[in-house]
Structure formats: C-alpha cells, structure tokens
Write a protein that holds these residues in place. Structure first.
Motif, PDB file in Angstrom:
ATOM      1  N   SER A 274     -57.504 131.813 -77.142  1.00  0.00           N
ATOM      2  CA  SER A 274     -58.559 130.842 -77.425  1.00  0.00           C
ATOM      3  C   SER A 274     -59.740 131.015 -76.479  1.00  0.00           C
ATOM      4  O   SER A 274     -60.902 130.936 -76.881  1.00  0.00           O
ATOM      5  N   ALA A 275     -59.441 131.252 -75.197  1.00  0.00           N
ATOM      6  CA  ALA A 275     -60.505 131.430 -74.206  1.00  0.00           C
ATOM      7  C   ALA A 275     -61.378 132.628 -74.532  1.00  0.00           C
ATOM      8  O   ALA A 275     -62.584 132.618 -74.265  1.00  0.00           O
ATOM      9  N   ALA A 276     -60.784 133.651 -75.122  1.00  0.00           N
ATOM     10  CA  ALA A 276     -61.537 134.870 -75.436  1.00  0.00           C
ATOM     11  C   ALA A 276     -62.598 134.633 -76.506  1.00  0.00           C
ATOM     12  O   ALA A 276     -63.520 135.446 -76.662  1.00  0.00           O
ATOM     13  N   THR A 277     -62.511 133.513 -77.226  1.00  0.00           N
ATOM     14  CA  THR A 277     -63.497 133.245 -78.281  1.00  0.00           C
ATOM     15  C   THR A 277     -64.772 132.609 -77.740  1.00  0.00           C
ATOM     16  O   THR A 277     -65.761 132.508 -78.474  1.00  0.00           O
ATOM     17  N   PRO A 283     -70.439 124.834 -67.337  1.00  0.00           N
ATOM     18  CA  PRO A 283     -70.171 123.395 -67.330  1.00  0.00           C
ATOM     19  C   PRO A 283     -70.758 122.640 -68.519  1.00  0.00           C
ATOM     20  O   PRO A 283     -70.426 121.479 -68.725  1.00  0.00           O
ATOM     21  N   THR A 284     -71.617 123.277 -69.301  1.00  0.00           N
ATOM     22  CA  THR A 284     -72.156 122.632 -70.498  1.00  0.00           C
ATOM     23  C   THR A 284     -71.690 123.313 -71.786  1.00  0.00           C
ATOM     24  O   THR A 284     -72.044 122.875 -72.881  1.00  0.00           O
ATOM     25  N   ASN A 285     -70.884 124.363 -71.676  1.00  0.00           N
ATOM     26  CA  ASN A 285     -70.376 125.087 -72.843  1.00  0.00           C
ATOM     27  C   ASN A 285     -68.937 125.505 -72.551  1.00  0.00           C
ATOM     28  O   ASN A 285     -68.660 126.655 -72.228  1.00  0.00           O
ATOM     29  N   PHE A 286     -68.030 124.560 -72.659  1.00  0.00           N
ATOM     30  CA  PHE A 286     -66.663 124.787 -72.175  1.00  0.00           C
ATOM     31  C   PHE A 286     -65.586 124.620 -73.240  1.00  0.00           C
ATOM     32  O   PHE A 286     -64.427 124.944 -72.996  1.00  0.00           O
ATOM     33  N   SER A 287     -65.933 124.133 -74.428  1.00  0.00           N
ATOM     34  CA  SER A 287     -64.915 123.842 -75.434  1.00  0.00           C
ATOM     35  C   SER A 287     -64.336 125.123 -76.028  1.00  0.00           C
ATOM     36  O   SER A 287     -65.074 126.043 -76.396  1.00  0.00           O
ATOM     37  N   ILE A 288     -62.999 125.164 -76.114  1.00  0.00           N
ATOM     38  CA  ILE A 288     -62.315 126.275 -76.772  1.00  0.00           C
ATOM     39  C   ILE A 288     -61.260 125.742 -77.741  1.00  0.00           C
ATOM     40  O   ILE A 288     -60.329 126.463 -78.116  1.00  0.00           O
ATOM     41  N   THR A 289     -61.382 124.474 -78.149  1.00  0.00           N
ATOM     42  CA  THR A 289     -60.425 123.923 -79.100  1.00  0.00           C
ATOM     43  C   THR A 289     -60.712 124.425 -80.515  1.00  0.00           C
ATOM     44  O   THR A 289     -61.831 124.778 -80.864  1.00  0.00           O
ATOM     45  N   ASN A 290     -59.642 124.455 -81.320  1.00  0.00           N
ATOM     46  CA  ASN A 290     -59.711 124.877 -82.726  1.00  0.00           C
ATOM     47  C   ASN A 290     -60.298 126.272 -82.881  1.00  0.00           C
ATOM     48  O   ASN A 290     -60.966 126.571 -83.877  1.00  0.00           O
ATOM     49  N   ASN A 292     -60.616 130.180 -83.708  1.00  0.00           N
ATOM     50  CA  ASN A 292     -60.155 130.850 -84.926  1.00  0.00           C
ATOM     51  C   ASN A 292     -59.724 132.279 -84.637  1.00  0.00           C
ATOM     52  O   ASN A 292     -60.531 133.202 -84.585  1.00  0.00           O
ATOM     53  N   CYS A 293     -58.438 132.473 -84.402  1.00  0.00           N
ATOM     54  CA  CYS A 293     -57.830 133.797 -84.320  1.00  0.00           C
ATOM     55  C   CYS A 293     -56.330 133.621 -84.552  1.00  0.00           C
ATOM     56  O   CYS A 293     -55.803 132.508 -84.416  1.00  0.00           O
ATOM     57  N   ASP A 294     -55.643 134.679 -84.894  1.00  0.00           N
ATOM     58  CA  ASP A 294     -54.229 134.566 -85.253  1.00  0.00           C
ATOM     59  C   ASP A 294     -53.383 133.967 -84.128  1.00  0.00           C
ATOM     60  O   ASP A 294     -52.483 133.163 -84.371  1.00  0.00           O
ATOM     61  N   LYS A 295     -53.655 134.356 -82.869  1.00  0.00           N
ATOM     62  CA  LYS A 295     -52.835 133.908 -81.744  1.00  0.00           C
ATOM     63  C   LYS A 295     -53.380 132.651 -81.068  1.00  0.00           C
ATOM     64  O   LYS A 295     -52.749 132.117 -80.158  1.00  0.00           O
ATOM     65  N   CYS A 296     -54.544 132.200 -81.490  1.00  0.00           N
ATOM     66  CA  CYS A 296     -55.179 131.063 -80.818  1.00  0.00           C
ATOM     67  C   CYS A 296     -54.351 129.789 -80.966  1.00  0.00           C
ATOM     68  O   CYS A 296     -53.997 129.396 -82.081  1.00  0.00           O
ATOM     69  N   TYR A 297     -54.065 129.137 -79.827  1.00  0.00           N
ATOM     70  CA  TYR A 297     -53.479 127.808 -79.886  1.00  0.00           C
ATOM     71  C   TYR A 297     -54.639 126.818 -79.922  1.00  0.00           C
ATOM     72  O   TYR A 297     -55.567 126.906 -79.110  1.00  0.00           O
ATOM     73  N   PRO A 298     -54.622 125.841 -80.835  1.00  0.00           N
ATOM     74  CA  PRO A 298     -55.839 125.064 -81.091  1.00  0.00           C
ATOM     75  C   PRO A 298     -56.228 124.013 -80.065  1.00  0.00           C
ATOM     76  O   PRO A 298     -57.339 123.483 -80.140  1.00  0.00           O
ATOM     77  N   ILE A 299     -55.353 123.681 -79.111  1.00  0.00           N
ATOM     78  CA  ILE A 299     -55.746 122.671 -78.113  1.00  0.00           C
ATOM     79  C   ILE A 299     -55.603 123.292 -76.728  1.00  0.00           C
ATOM     80  O   ILE A 299     -54.649 123.023 -75.983  1.00  0.00           O
ATOM     81  N   ALA A 300     -56.539 124.168 -76.380  1.00  0.00           N
ATOM     82  CA  ALA A 300     -56.561 124.838 -75.085  1.00  0.00           C
ATOM     83  C   ALA A 300     -57.803 124.377 -74.328  1.00  0.00           C
ATOM     84  O   ALA A 300     -58.791 123.942 -74.923  1.00  0.00           O
ATOM     85  N   ALA A 301     -57.749 124.482 -72.991  1.00  0.00           N
ATOM     86  CA  ALA A 301     -58.864 123.951 -72.195  1.00  0.00           C
ATOM     87  C   ALA A 301     -58.886 124.562 -70.802  1.00  0.00           C
ATOM     88  O   ALA A 301     -57.841 124.872 -70.230  1.00  0.00           O
ATOM     89  N   PHE A 302     -60.087 124.687 -70.257  1.00  0.00           N
ATOM     90  CA  PHE A 302     -60.264 124.987 -68.838  1.00  0.00           C
ATOM     91  C   PHE A 302     -60.190 123.684 -68.052  1.00  0.00           C
ATOM     92  O   PHE A 302     -60.452 122.604 -68.584  1.00  0.00           O
ATOM     93  N   SER A 303     -59.831 123.803 -66.781  1.00  0.00           N
ATOM     94  CA  SER A 303     -59.900 122.653 -65.885  1.00  0.00           C
ATOM     95  C   SER A 303     -60.822 123.019 -64.726  1.00  0.00           C
ATOM     96  O   SER A 303     -60.941 124.195 -64.356  1.00  0.00           O
ATOM     97  N   TRP A 304     -61.455 122.004 -64.133  1.00  0.00           N
ATOM     98  CA  TRP A 304     -62.558 122.213 -63.203  1.00  0.00           C
ATOM     99  C   TRP A 304     -62.357 121.451 -61.900  1.00  0.00           C
ATOM    100  O   TRP A 304     -61.728 120.387 -61.875  1.00  0.00           O
ATOM    101  N   ILE A 305     -62.904 122.024 -60.835  1.00  0.00           N
ATOM    102  CA  ILE A 305     -63.006 121.351 -59.541  1.00  0.00           C
ATOM    103  C   ILE A 305     -64.488 121.046 -59.296  1.00  0.00           C
ATOM    104  O   ILE A 305     -65.353 121.876 -59.600  1.00  0.00           O
ATOM    105  N   ILE A 306     -64.773 119.886 -58.744  1.00  0.00           N
ATOM    106  CA  ILE A 306     -66.150 119.483 -58.461  1.00  0.00           C
ATOM    107  C   ILE A 306     -66.322 119.397 -56.948  1.00  0.00           C
ATOM    108  O   ILE A 306     -65.538 118.723 -56.261  1.00  0.00           O
ATOM    109  N   LEU A 307     -67.317 120.114 -56.427  1.00  0.00           N
ATOM    110  CA  LEU A 307     -67.571 120.174 -54.993  1.00  0.00           C
ATOM    111  C   LEU A 307     -68.986 119.703 -54.685  1.00  0.00           C
ATOM    112  O   LEU A 307     -69.891 119.842 -55.516  1.00  0.00           O
ATOM    113  N   TYR A 308     -69.187 119.180 -53.493  1.00  0.00           N
ATOM    114  CA  TYR A 308     -70.536 118.895 -53.010  1.00  0.00           C
ATOM    115  C   TYR A 308     -71.187 120.223 -52.636  1.00  0.00           C
ATOM    116  O   TYR A 308     -70.506 121.176 -52.217  1.00  0.00           O
TER     117      TYR A 308
END
Length: 368
Positions: A274-277, A283-290, A292-308
């Motif tokens: 999913s990430a490869a798509t 930080p403003t373009n992070f969605s990888i849900t749904n 479209n590829c044969d191996k893609c799992y539809p509810i995948a996500a990156f997680s983030w750390i926020i620093l000063y």
C-alpha cells in the motif's frame, strides 16, 4: 525510567533476545565511541499514539541498552492526547498517526516551531470474536453498514453472501470503536470515507474523533489495548485494532476485499504494498488507505513523531534528534517481529531531512 504497560511487557519478553547486550561506550558529552549509534545524555518524555506503542516501547528499550543516559518515558494516551500535550509543551515529543493539521500547528506556535517525522508503517486489522467462525470475509460496503448500524446481525445477507458455507450465528454484532481521539480511528474512517460518501457526510470523517453512529450494540473503549480487550471478552464482537495487538493477543482477524478485488488480511507485506502506491508522502499527503494493487491491505498507515524545531535545552535537543535518527534507520529492524513494516527509502529520507531542521540551543544537531 521507561514506563512499560502490561501489554508492552509481553511484547518485550519475546524480543529481549534480540536486544543489544552491551551498551555503547560514550564520551563525556554523551557521544558514543562507535559511529553506528549517537547517544544523547538526558532523559526524554513523550506521549501519544497507541498504534505504534509496541514498537516504541521495544525500540526505546533497545536504544537505552546502547545509550543508558537516555531514559525514555513514553505514555500511549492516543494521538489526540499526544498533540494536546505537545501544544501545552509538557512533553519533549508527541506521537500521532495523523500529522498535525493547520489549526493544531497554529495553536502550537506556527509551522516554524515544529517538524513532523514519519517513523513506522503499520496496518489496522478488523478483529472479531465469533464462536465457531474461524474464517470471516468482509468488504468495504459491508463494513460501512456494520459501523452505520444498518447491518446488525452476524447472519445478515450481506455477510452470508461473502462467506458461503460458513455457519454464522443469529446474533447481534457488538461493534467496538475508540472512545479517545485516535489516529487509528482517523485511518479507519479515512478508509470508510473512500468507500461511502454517506459515511463521510454523516460522520465528518476522516477524523480522529468522528461522529460515531449511535445504536444499541455500539461500544467504545480507550486505546488499541482497550478495544482489543473489549473484543476479546465479548462473543459476537468486531472492531478495528492495530495488527501488533491482534497478534500478541491471539485474536482472529477478518479478510477484507481490497480495491483490486482480492481477499487479504492485515500484514507487513500488505502495508508495504500500500505504501508503494504513494510516492510523495509528506505531512499533508500521507493517506495510503484503499490502495489499489493485488497485495495491498486497505487499511494501512504511517505513524509520525512531532518535534519542536528548537530546544532551548541543548541536551534535550541532541537526545531527541539522536534517538529518532536511530529509530528511522537502524531501529526499523525492531518492527519486524511486531508486525510493523520498515519505512520505504523515500519516506526514510523525508524523516532524516526533517530531523535536520531541529536545533539544540540554537545550533543544528544534524548537518549531514
């Protein structure tokens, strides 16, 4: 001292053999003698997402084995709680599965005061507990119906059509969702919003705290651990849970029909596919849900750390940058056995580039 939840202790027990046994030697300012790990010299506090918490607990423990002066106190209180703590400046870093948006960034002091670092990649499983049902297939429209309350029985026609030959009980579906502001909820509802415009309109999704439909068998719980516990203890239940919690608690997870029409379960490979798509993650373009590829799992996500972007305490600044530089590079290996996928190379580079904006006492920590 690092505080570890009872769930995380179970995670750590299985991973202790992989821990580095010898802490790195360091010079007087905390810099290690080996070039592979850079060590700060002071403790850190953080709070936020439960989605990556099993990885963070193990990785911080591993890092401390090498850099003993950097004791990390991470509290998994949910993405919303982490952002609140960051804005009030009560933590050294926050964790969120959804990057801060413009309103939160403004409230935190503006875009020049913070930077956001992708740290890991995971998947959200649809966990269920139905006696006698060892394999369950669902699709997006059916999942929307379940969470809207219009599909409320396990033997509803929409579910039986997807599961020919499976004996589904004439039993109400107990539907679990998060009670706290949650990045896991954001990505789950992001997926549902791509499936159904009605869902998006009626719930205000995607959102960390959507307007959940109210019906008789809807239940809420705090954090991924709370939802996992609720499902595990309730026959006839279903909910969305980060995969690490599903695996560690021996829960059953449904197959989902993805955008390519394939039946897939949550997996590291599905997250990577999913990430490869999305080739331009930010930080403003992070969605990888749904995806479209044969191996893609539809509810995948990156997680983030926020620093000063500037730590007045130079020791804090160095310690936090060195910790997360390690996490997005060598520390990625800690995710393998916990069902987290390594960051794609372009996303890893984004993390390192953003880390270079952080200053300690007015001086940039990383120059290369």
């Amino acid at each position: 001292m690092l505080r570890i939840s009872s769930f995380a202790r179970l995670v750590l027990i299985g991973g202790l053999a992989a821990m580095v046994a010898t802490a790195c030697a360091s010079s007087g300012d905390g810099t290690p003698s080996t070039s592979s790990v850079q060590c700060g010299n002071t403790g850190l506090t953080g709070a936020g997402a439960t989605f990556p918490a099993p990885l963070y607990q193990k990785a911080f423990f591993d890092y401390q084995a090498q850099c003993s002066a950097v004791q990390v106190n991470y509290q998994p209180i949910g993405s919303g709680g982490g952002i609140t703590a960051f804005k009030s400046k009560t933590v050294d870093f926050a964790a969120s599965d959804v990057p801060m948006g413009s309103a939160d960034i403004t409230a935190a002091g503006g875009p020049d005061t913070l930077t956001q670092i992708p740290t890991t990649l995971g998947v959200i499983a649809i966990a269920y507990n139905v006696s006698g049902v060892d394999k369950l297939v669902l699709d997006g429209p059916t999942l929307v119906g379940i969470y809207m309350g219009s599909i409320n029985m396990w033997n509803a026609q929409e579910i039986t059509n997807l599961n020919p030959g499976v004996s589904l009980p004439n039993k109400s579906i107990t539907v679990y969702h998060r009670s706290d502001g949650s990045g896991t909820s954001y990505h789950f509802t992001d997926y549902l919003s791509k499936i159904s415009s009605d869902w998006k309109t009626q719930t205000g999704s995607p959102n960390k705290s959507p307007n959940w439909p109210k019906f008789a068998h809807a239940q809420s719980a705090s954090g991924n651990p709370g939802v996992a516990q609720g499902i595990s203890s309730t026959d006839g239940s279903l909910g969305y849970v980060e995969l690490a919690y599903v695996v560690q608690n021996n829960m059953k997870q449904a197959y989902l029909v993805n955008a390519a029409g394939k039946k897939v379960q949550a997996s590291v490979d599905g997250a990577t596919a999913s990430a490869a798509t999305n080739t331009s993650v930010s930080p403003t373009n992070f969605s990888i849900t749904n995806a479209n590829c044969d191996k893609c799992y539809p509810i995948a996500a990156f997680s983030w750390i926020i620093l000063y972007t500037n730590y007045s305490d130079a020791n804090k600044g160095k310690s936090v940058v060195y910790l997360f530089k390690w996490l997005v590079t060598n520390g990625q290996s800690d995710g393998k056995d916990l069902q987290y996928a390594p960051l794609p190379s372009a996303v890893q580079q984004l993390a390192l580039t953003n880390l270079k904006t952080v200053k300690a006492g007015g001086t940039t920590v990383l120059s290369s």
